[in-house]
Design a protein around this motif. Structure first.
Motif, mmCIF file in Angstrom:
data_model
loop_
_atom_site.group_PDB
_atom_site.id
_atom_site.type_symbol
_atom_site.label_atom_id
_atom_site.label_comp_id
_atom_site.label_asym_id
_atom_site.label_seq_id
_atom_site.Cartn_x
_atom_site.Cartn_y
_atom_site.Cartn_z
ATOM 1 N N LEU A 126 70.709 66.196 71.107
ATOM 2 C CA LEU A 126 70.759 65.736 69.717
ATOM 3 C C LEU A 126 69.350 65.798 69.122
ATOM 4 N N VAL A 127 69.188 66.582 68.067
ATOM 5 C CA VAL A 127 67.915 66.688 67.347
ATOM 6 C C VAL A 127 68.234 66.394 65.886
ATOM 7 N N LYS A 128 68.007 65.166 65.492
ATOM 8 C CA LYS A 128 68.352 64.761 64.123
ATOM 9 C C LYS A 128 67.439 65.421 63.108
ATOM 10 N N ASN A 129 67.977 65.625 61.907
ATOM 11 C CA ASN A 129 67.170 66.152 60.822
ATOM 12 C C ASN A 129 66.043 65.173 60.513
ATOM 13 N N LEU A 130 64.869 65.706 60.313
ATOM 14 C CA LEU A 130 63.712 64.853 60.056
ATOM 15 C C LEU A 130 63.656 64.453 58.586
ATOM 16 N N LEU A 131 63.241 63.236 58.349
ATOM 17 C CA LEU A 131 63.053 62.727 56.989
ATOM 18 C C LEU A 131 61.619 62.244 56.854
ATOM 19 N N ASP A 132 60.984 62.578 55.771
ATOM 20 C CA ASP A 132 59.642 62.091 55.480
ATOM 21 C C ASP A 132 59.793 60.818 54.653
ATOM 22 N N LEU A 133 59.845 59.674 55.323
ATOM 23 C CA LEU A 133 60.115 58.406 54.657
ATOM 24 C C LEU A 133 59.020 58.023 53.661
ATOM 25 N N GLU A 134 57.789 58.407 53.936
ATOM 26 C CA GLU A 134 56.698 58.113 53.002
ATOM 27 C C GLU A 134 56.901 58.888 51.695
ATOM 28 N N ASP A 135 57.266 60.155 51.808
ATOM 29 C CA ASP A 135 57.516 60.981 50.627
ATOM 30 C C ASP A 135 58.720 60.452 49.848
#
Length: 178
Positions: free
Chosen positions: A82-91
């Motif tokens: 499982l490789v979840k989609n990355l999210l840039d939470l700061e952006d």
């Protein structure tokens, strides 16, 4: 490393034919939904996924649902990661505060962000929304894709054009969500 079903099938078949390289495939769809078993395409795909994907050295997937389906529905026992989609939470934290000037949020608003293709089920969402019958609700669609025009036609034919808005591709969808 391959992405998408057909390249995945080809890569696994190459492994069967003697390719000595490691074969990593990436499955990014919930396969039981995408390949409906009551259709010929689905029956063929189930055999291909069950037999060819089993030859991959590893399968990468972006959801636990797809991971589980590959194991239980298709009987795969090879390594599935499982490789979840990355999210840039700061952006996202910065973008969510941008002003929205093209939509008024006066009542309850449902928002869908995604490409307009058959696996997303936009037609079902529009049908379900039409059943609400509530005057103080609206549905926003953010995205583009091959089914966009047919969904606009469906909405117009159902008399929902004032309650269902198509905003197209938005570089910042987060401002609509917060």
């Amino acid at each position: 490393l391959s992405f998408l079903p057909r390249p995945n099938f080809v890569a696994c078949f190459a492994k069967k034919m003697g390719l000595r390289s490691k074969v990593l495939i990436n499955e990014r769809t919930y396969t039981p939904f995408w390949y409906k078993e009551n259709e010929l395409r689905g029956k063929i795909a189930k055999r291909l996924v069950s037999r060819l994907y089993a030859l991959a050295d590893a399968i990468l997937t972006n959801s636990s649902g797809t991971l589980g389906a590959l194991k239980t529905h298709y009987g795969l026992s090879n390594e599935i990661i499982l490789v979840k989609n990355l999210l840039d939470l700061e952006d996202i934290g910065l973008k969510k505060h941008e002003d929205v000037d093209d939509v008024t949020f006066s009542g309850f608003t449902f928002i869908h962000v995604g490409s307009f293709n058959s696996m997303k089920g936009h037609d079902m969402l529009i049908d379900a929304f039409s059943e609400l019958g509530a005057d103080d609700t609206q549905l926003l669609f953010i995205g583009k894709g091959p089914l966009l025009e047919s969904m606009k036609e469906k909405v117009a034919s159902m008399g929902l054009a004032k309650k269902v808005l198509f905003l197209g591709h938005q570089p910042n969808p987060f401002k609509y969500l917060y």
